[in-house]
Design an enzyme around this catalytic site. Sequence first.
Site, mmCIF file in Angstrom:
data_model
loop_
_atom_site.group_PDB
_atom_site.id
_atom_site.type_symbol
_atom_site.label_atom_id
_atom_site.label_comp_id
_atom_site.label_asym_id
_atom_site.label_seq_id
_atom_site.Cartn_x
_atom_site.Cartn_y
_atom_site.Cartn_z
ATOM 1 N N VAL B 139 0.831 -1.205 0.000
ATOM 2 C CA VAL B 139 0.000 0.000 0.000
ATOM 3 C C VAL B 139 0.866 1.256 0.000
ATOM 4 C CG1 VAL B 139 -1.936 -1.134 1.143
ATOM 5 C CG2 VAL B 139 -0.244 0.075 2.539
ATOM 6 N N ASP B 140 2.152 1.105 0.333
ATOM 7 C CA ASP B 140 3.050 2.275 0.355
ATOM 8 C C ASP B 140 3.432 2.744 -1.045
ATOM 9 O OD1 ASP B 140 3.077 2.378 3.114
ATOM 10 O OD2 ASP B 140 4.801 1.042 3.278
ATOM 11 N N GLY B 186 2.335 5.400 5.869
ATOM 12 C CA GLY B 186 3.426 5.776 4.979
ATOM 13 C C GLY B 186 4.488 6.520 5.768
ATOM 14 N N ARG B 187 5.382 5.782 6.381
ATOM 15 C CA ARG B 187 6.349 6.418 7.254
ATOM 16 C C ARG B 187 7.395 7.205 6.444
ATOM 17 N NH1 ARG B 187 6.046 5.968 12.484
ATOM 18 N NH2 ARG B 187 4.497 4.322 12.422
ATOM 19 N N TYR B 295 -4.916 0.074 10.304
ATOM 20 C CA TYR B 295 -4.872 -1.103 9.438
ATOM 21 C C TYR B 295 -6.125 -1.258 8.578
ATOM 22 C CZ TYR B 295 -0.838 -1.705 12.288
ATOM 23 O OH TYR B 295 0.361 -1.469 12.912
ATOM 24 N N LEU B 296 -7.156 -0.475 8.870
ATOM 25 C CA LEU B 296 -8.324 -0.506 7.975
ATOM 26 C C LEU B 296 -7.931 -0.044 6.576
ATOM 27 C CD1 LEU B 296 -11.172 0.968 10.222
ATOM 28 C CD2 LEU B 296 -10.492 -1.416 9.907
ATOM 29 N N ARG B 298 -5.534 -0.828 4.748
ATOM 30 C CA ARG B 298 -5.042 -1.877 3.862
ATOM 31 C C ARG B 298 -5.964 -3.095 3.808
ATOM 32 N NH1 ARG B 298 0.116 -3.697 7.706
ATOM 33 N NH2 ARG B 298 -0.961 -5.410 8.739
#
Lengths: 402, 402
Positions: B139-140, B186-187, B295-296, B298
């Site tokens: 997802v990143d 997204g760190r 976490y929702l 992803r």
Amino acid sequence: MAKAKGNLAIGQSGGPTVAINSSLCGVIQEALAHDEIGEIYGMFRGIQGLLSDQFIDLRRQSPDVIKGLRRTPSAALGTGRYKVTPRDHERILDVLKARNIRYVHYIGGNDSADTSLKLHKLAADAGYELHVIAVPKTVDNDLYGTDHCPGYPSAARFVATALRDTGRDTEAMGPASPVKILEIMGRNAGWLTAAAALAREEEGDPPHLVYVPERPVSVERLVDDVQRCYKEHEHVVIAMSEGAQEAPGKTLGEEYAPKEVDVFGHRMKGGVSDYVAALLRGRLGLKVRLDQPNYLQRSFMLCASPIDLEEAYRIGKKAVQEALTGRIEGMVTLTRDPGPEYHCSAGIASLEGIANREKKLPPGFMNEDGNWPTNAFLAYARPLLGEPWPPSSYVRLTKLFV
Amino acid sequence: MAKAKGNLAIGQSGGPTVAINSSLCGVIQEALAHDEIGEIYGMFRGIQGLLSDQFIDLRRQSPDVIKGLRRTPSAALGTGRYKVTPRDHERILDVLKARNIRYVHYIGGNDSADTSLKLHKLAADAGYELHVIAVPKTVDNDLYGTDHCPGYPSAARFVATALRDTGRDTEAMGPASPVKILEIMGRNAGWLTAAAALAREEEGDPPHLVYVPERPVSVERLVDDVQRCYKEHEHVVIAMSEGAQEAPGKTLGEEYAPKEVDVFGHRMKGGVSDYVAALLRGRLGLKVRLDQPNYLQRSFMLCASPIDLEEAYRIGKKAVQEALTGRIEGMVTLTRDPGPEYHCSAGIASLEGIANREKKLPPGFMNEDGNWPTNAFLAYARPLLGEPWPPSSYVRLTKLFV
């Protein structure tokens, strides 16, 4: 509009939901159908709009916009949380009289029922003819006199959907990151948290544990519950009310809530879920993750229950009809009809029995251990989510190891 | 299976998404179609399943279950985050040889590309014929060599949907509770956060500000941005990356991150959003609320992008096809075709250029002020969400005050 007996004011109050605009649509469309009603005024930001004489002209909105309200989340008139005080009484009467407002519909929860009751008494005391019919709305589902509150079914559907999906995520992580807490709205009442249980289709599916404010659970008991589930499934998914308690009146971990203030002088964050996460990490040495969707619970239109949107619309219309029959105060209610098929009828109840009360989960809706809703609750809540539920069919691989 | 040249092992790694099971389905269905492939082994919980010789028999799953993977979120094989070390090399080779595994497909992000590359080198050095074709997933969206990563379009769709709905909620609250921060995953890379901008349909719609790690913003600038938007709209909705920075390499407010440990000896919670919320409360005196769906983002299948599910499936099939053409290492990629209609073709790239790199938002995808994605980004991301987007048409009342 020569026949008009008076004008109508409608307002929305408290937290938005996905369904209150549907109620607003019902009120407007019904009002448009009756010559007794003149202008249709929308209070801008709730009762404050009345106090500041700020009204949106709802007769002059396009019919497409009015119709579109049935599928638009949030509060189209703007909302607020203002509490009417005796200081405001004269001003309210002045505005009502100056505008010849004879019908008031206020869409909201407990506080709004209280505001509606105050308006009714104020007008009655002043000998001013005013019909105040409140329209219920709250994702907390904690109003008396009605089977359920519009807004709750959709929020419940979001919670069950989110739990189901984040539960699958946690299952896949397994022992590497085994504990998930989904934090759910409802500081005093567990209706919304209990709805997470609807995500379970088969024995062993998430959620594994459900904690609500009405059923305190000791720290030891909570740790034991999680440890037992972890042994059984290698992952544990918990639906945790933001108001879960360890003893009656005592929120879980409230003595550990951060006392420090941050660099700006504000109390640092730390609610029930943060505490429980730290508790489980410390006591069981397990990774714990949190999902805190917060306001998504009440605004996520994609999870709207079709039943909820329809009922919210219906009670909006009913409120206008009741006012026109001459009723001077009340709240529209939903009463579940007997029989195997789900159906609710719209009724009416006096605001006196509703305002300033709170309907909590009855004891029979949670199990003895206080960690799982009973079948009675599931039977109550399941039909409210509407079809199609669950929204799709997920599969699992059979664990045929080679 | 007399003709079989060898067996196939497939694994899933890292964080789940709604689309990686669709890739898994593509791999299995393609493998079933080729006689060169014997057994189809599913690694249980990623590379750890290979190390512990725990494989799920995928040939013996029901066709309905395999098909159902295309619309089941999370990772059906279980996932993990184990990093292979030289200590594991001998064990890996032993298992590959004992099982006659000649095809490996590993679905994952950067770490998984690294693992795939290691497997390739290990086998090549040992003179063991092994075809390792990785399948991208994250997802990143931070993998090199591909237009985008499967999993990203659906997470982006969730983020844009959530922002749109919670934005309406905030708009309705107005000055009573005017600032909302939606914290987004997204760190190090801002792809997912930037997608929140897709929620805006008309000038002035939420979100009003978007902050990503690649474009540091000073505290003063951030406060000014919010104040300006508040003056203009009476509410401000912010999409905030969990890794947003105030200077290159310096996460916003990291010096204020709680140093205290809680009662269990763990660092207390406090990320970027918590800091910014405290900052804005302190400096502007405004109520600030947070949504942290975590976490929702992803796992929320209801927001799956149809394009994402289809592409994920297609690259799963492509991975098997590439291995069968004799390719011994690589990652399947997506390349956007020229032309006005969106279409991506599946290709292949060497793992050497992909593993251990990170693709960040290019400078041209954010504006000068670092608070809003450019039209170039919007044009890049918009088609990935698929149709119907936006999922429905919301209305607004016209503010015709009377």
